[in-house]
Design a protein around this motif. Structure first.
Motif, mmCIF file in Angstrom:
data_model
loop_
_atom_site.group_PDB
_atom_site.id
_atom_site.type_symbol
_atom_site.label_atom_id
_atom_site.label_comp_id
_atom_site.label_asym_id
_atom_site.label_seq_id
_atom_site.Cartn_x
_atom_site.Cartn_y
_atom_site.Cartn_z
ATOM 1 N N ALA A 53 0.817 -1.214 0.000
ATOM 2 C CA ALA A 53 0.000 0.000 0.000
ATOM 3 C C ALA A 53 0.850 1.264 0.000
ATOM 4 O O ALA A 53 0.383 2.336 -0.403
ATOM 5 N N ALA A 54 2.100 1.149 0.441
ATOM 6 C CA ALA A 54 2.983 2.313 0.512
ATOM 7 C C ALA A 54 3.584 2.674 -0.844
ATOM 8 O O ALA A 54 4.192 3.732 -0.982
ATOM 9 N N VAL A 55 3.405 1.820 -1.845
ATOM 10 C CA VAL A 55 4.109 2.005 -3.119
ATOM 11 C C VAL A 55 3.426 2.951 -4.108
ATOM 12 O O VAL A 55 4.087 3.843 -4.660
ATOM 13 N N PRO A 56 2.141 2.805 -4.421
ATOM 14 C CA PRO A 56 1.607 3.416 -5.641
ATOM 15 C C PRO A 56 1.790 4.922 -5.790
ATOM 16 O O PRO A 56 2.295 5.382 -6.816
ATOM 17 N N MET A 57 1.362 5.714 -4.826
ATOM 18 C CA MET A 57 1.443 7.162 -4.997
ATOM 19 C C MET A 57 2.886 7.639 -5.157
ATOM 20 O O MET A 57 3.256 8.295 -6.140
ATOM 21 N N SER A 58 3.747 7.287 -4.202
ATOM 22 C CA SER A 58 5.137 7.743 -4.256
ATOM 23 C C SER A 58 5.917 7.040 -5.353
ATOM 24 O O SER A 58 6.757 7.648 -6.017
ATOM 25 N N GLY A 59 5.658 5.753 -5.542
ATOM 26 C CA GLY A 59 6.378 5.007 -6.564
ATOM 27 C C GLY A 59 6.090 5.514 -7.957
ATOM 28 O O GLY A 59 6.999 5.680 -8.779
ATOM 29 N N LEU A 60 4.822 5.768 -8.252
ATOM 30 C CA LEU A 60 4.467 6.285 -9.575
ATOM 31 C C LEU A 60 4.968 7.715 -9.768
ATOM 32 O O LEU A 60 5.355 8.100 -10.867
ATOM 33 N N THR A 61 4.961 8.497 -8.704
ATOM 34 C CA THR A 61 5.503 9.857 -8.809
ATOM 35 C C THR A 61 6.974 9.802 -9.197
ATOM 36 O O THR A 61 7.414 10.462 -10.154
ATOM 37 N N TRP A 113 8.596 7.339 -10.562
ATOM 38 C CA TRP A 113 8.729 6.697 -11.879
ATOM 39 C C TRP A 113 8.443 7.684 -13.009
ATOM 40 O O TRP A 113 9.186 7.768 -13.982
ATOM 41 N N GLN A 114 7.359 8.442 -12.882
ATOM 42 C CA GLN A 114 6.963 9.338 -13.968
ATOM 43 C C GLN A 114 7.853 10.579 -14.053
ATOM 44 O O GLN A 114 8.006 11.160 -15.128
ATOM 45 N N PHE A 115 8.460 10.983 -12.964
ATOM 46 C CA PHE A 115 9.424 12.068 -13.014
ATOM 47 C C PHE A 115 10.751 11.606 -13.609
ATOM 48 O O PHE A 115 11.378 12.332 -14.383
ATOM 49 N N LEU A 116 11.182 10.381 -13.268
ATOM 50 C CA LEU A 116 12.558 9.958 -13.567
ATOM 51 C C LEU A 116 12.697 8.948 -14.698
ATOM 52 O O LEU A 116 13.725 8.936 -15.384
ATOM 53 N N ILE A 117 11.713 8.080 -14.887
ATOM 54 C CA ILE A 117 11.900 6.941 -15.789
ATOM 55 C C ILE A 117 11.052 7.065 -17.052
ATOM 56 O O ILE A 117 11.556 7.030 -18.175
ATOM 57 N N GLU A 118 9.762 7.198 -16.886
ATOM 58 C CA GLU A 118 8.834 7.137 -18.022
ATOM 59 C C GLU A 118 7.562 7.897 -17.659
ATOM 60 O O GLU A 118 6.865 7.534 -16.703
ATOM 61 N N GLN A 164 2.232 16.028 -13.301
ATOM 62 C CA GLN A 164 1.186 15.578 -12.389
ATOM 63 C C GLN A 164 1.090 14.068 -12.496
ATOM 64 O O GLN A 164 0.817 13.533 -13.570
ATOM 65 N N VAL A 165 1.387 13.370 -11.419
ATOM 66 C CA VAL A 165 1.367 11.910 -11.451
ATOM 67 C C VAL A 165 -0.028 11.409 -11.807
ATOM 68 O O VAL A 165 -1.041 12.002 -11.421
ATOM 69 N N ARG A 166 -0.062 10.311 -12.575
ATOM 70 C CA ARG A 166 -1.316 9.697 -13.012
ATOM 71 C C ARG A 166 -1.323 8.214 -12.662
ATOM 72 O O ARG A 166 -0.272 7.562 -12.626
ATOM 73 N N LEU A 221 7.148 -1.574 -11.388
ATOM 74 C CA LEU A 221 7.663 -1.358 -10.044
ATOM 75 C C LEU A 221 7.607 -2.643 -9.220
ATOM 76 O O LEU A 221 8.525 -2.937 -8.441
ATOM 77 N N ALA A 222 6.542 -3.416 -9.392
ATOM 78 C CA ALA A 222 6.394 -4.663 -8.646
ATOM 79 C C ALA A 222 7.547 -5.614 -8.928
ATOM 80 O O ALA A 222 8.042 -6.299 -8.020
ATOM 81 N N ARG A 223 8.006 -5.656 -10.171
ATOM 82 C CA ARG A 223 9.124 -6.541 -10.509
ATOM 83 C C ARG A 223 10.399 -6.106 -9.792
ATOM 84 O O ARG A 223 11.182 -6.949 -9.321
ATOM 85 N N LEU A 224 10.632 -4.817 -9.688
ATOM 86 C CA LEU A 224 11.814 -4.318 -8.981
ATOM 87 C C LEU A 224 11.702 -4.570 -7.483
ATOM 88 O O LEU A 224 12.697 -4.872 -6.816
ATOM 89 N N LEU A 225 10.500 -4.469 -6.954
ATOM 90 C CA LEU A 225 10.291 -4.732 -5.531
ATOM 91 C C LEU A 225 10.448 -6.215 -5.226
ATOM 92 O O LEU A 225 11.024 -6.598 -4.202
ATOM 93 N N ASP A 226 9.953 -7.072 -6.098
ATOM 94 C CA ASP A 226 10.083 -8.507 -5.878
ATOM 95 C C ASP A 226 11.529 -8.975 -5.976
ATOM 96 O O ASP A 226 11.937 -9.912 -5.291
ATOM 97 N N SER A 227 12.305 -8.322 -6.838
ATOM 98 C CA SER A 227 13.711 -8.702 -6.990
ATOM 99 C C SER A 227 14.580 -8.160 -5.870
ATOM 100 O O SER A 227 15.725 -8.598 -5.698
ATOM 101 N N GLY A 228 14.056 -7.208 -5.096
ATOM 102 C CA GLY A 228 14.846 -6.585 -4.043
ATOM 103 C C GLY A 228 15.687 -5.423 -4.525
ATOM 104 O O GLY A 228 16.398 -4.803 -3.731
ATOM 105 N N GLU A 229 15.606 -5.098 -5.827
ATOM 106 C CA GLU A 229 16.377 -3.958 -6.341
ATOM 107 C C GLU A 229 15.855 -2.641 -5.794
ATOM 108 O O GLU A 229 16.609 -1.664 -5.686
ATOM 109 N N VAL A 230 14.566 -2.590 -5.482
ATOM 110 C CA VAL A 230 13.955 -1.420 -4.868
ATOM 111 C C VAL A 230 13.213 -1.882 -3.623
ATOM 112 O O VAL A 230 12.566 -2.930 -3.630
ATOM 113 N N ARG A 231 13.345 -1.119 -2.554
ATOM 114 C CA ARG A 231 12.641 -1.431 -1.307
ATOM 115 C C ARG A 231 11.733 -0.266 -0.942
ATOM 116 O O ARG A 231 12.036 0.885 -1.237
#
Length: 263
Positions: free
Chosen positions: A37-45, A47-52, A185-187, A196-206
């Protein structure tokens, strides 16, 4: 992170909500529901600023479309690096091959170095805008009118990304210095959550949880947010999720998912 942003609609916290399938992704297998639950808002923000960017909605605060910049081999400074967006932006920048300078207060140093920060600046002792120069990108996760102070730290051709751009008044100075200032504006995006889930499952992102509260104590959670100096995200626990009440007094230690501790 459902139908976000939903301007002009009544918003709030709820135990049940209908959702477009395109906004959803499967929970990372190795995260409990609190950390997921801690991921979506901050994670997408982050991601959309830095990656895609991943969407074509125009930011009404600027005339040009936001474009992430290449990060491999670049220097990135993140202000507010311990917070929800900041600690994920730090890890995504590292994942993309950047050298990262984390700016936060004293108590966050060990936390941020554990996440991979190459350098730490304690803003209570040193003003980064006075000591740092020739940075390729500054991500100001705090944002607001004070973001302009970081322009002097950025090389010509570099960029400043204020996560909260309202009140920024340094556009003329940025133009003189040859620095791009951009925000978005994050969407909602199920596709990006899946990445993001793949990076979290691999442990590359916590993802770190500062504290949790039951849904019935949402007001107390907001008081915690207003107190500042947050490590990671504050989570409201719904239904059978167990809330850690340590968040109600003082600033608790960061909570990692069980399999991530010690990594």
């Amino acid at each position: 992170m459902i139908r976000f942003p939903s301007f002009g609609e009544s918003l709030g916290y709820a135990e049940y909500v209908s959702a477009p399938a395109s906004d959803l992704a499967a929970k990372p297998r190795h995260l409990d529901h609190i950390h997921a639950a801690a991921v979506p808002m901050s994670g997408l923000t982050a991601w959309q600023f830095l990656i895609e960017l991943g969407h074509n909605e125009q930011n009404p605060l600027q005339s040009e479309r936001h474009s992430p910049v290449p990060l491999a081999g670049k220097s990135v400074m993140i202000n507010g690096a311990a917070g929800g967006v900041g600690h994920l932006a730090l890890q995504l920048a590292k994942h993309e091959g950047a050298r990262v300078i984390a700016v936060a207060s004293t108590r966050h140093e060990a936390f941020l170095r554990e996440l991979g920060a190459d350098e730490f600046i304690d803003y209570t002792k040193t003003k980064p805008e006075d000591d740092v120069r020739d940075i390729d990108l500054v991500v100001d996760a705090v944002g607001g009118p004070a973001s302009g102070r970081f322009l002097r730290t950025i090389r010509r051709g570099g960029a400043l990304f204020p996560i909260f751009p309202l009140g920024f008044a340094g556009h003329d100075e940025a133009a003189d210095r040859g620095v791009t200032v951009s925000a978005t504006q994050v969407r909602s995006s199920g596709d990006q959550l899946a990445k993001l889930a793949r990076l979290l499952d691999s442990g590359e992102v916590r993802v770190a949880v500062d504290s949790t509260y039951p849904l019935s104590e949402a007001a107390v959670a907001h008081e915690r947010a207003e107190a500042g100096h947050i490590q990671g995200k504050i989570v409201l626990a719904v239904g059978d999720a167990i809330a850690d009440q340590s968040g109600q007094a003082g600033v608790p230690s960061v909570q990692w998912p069980p399999r991530m501790r010690g990594h």
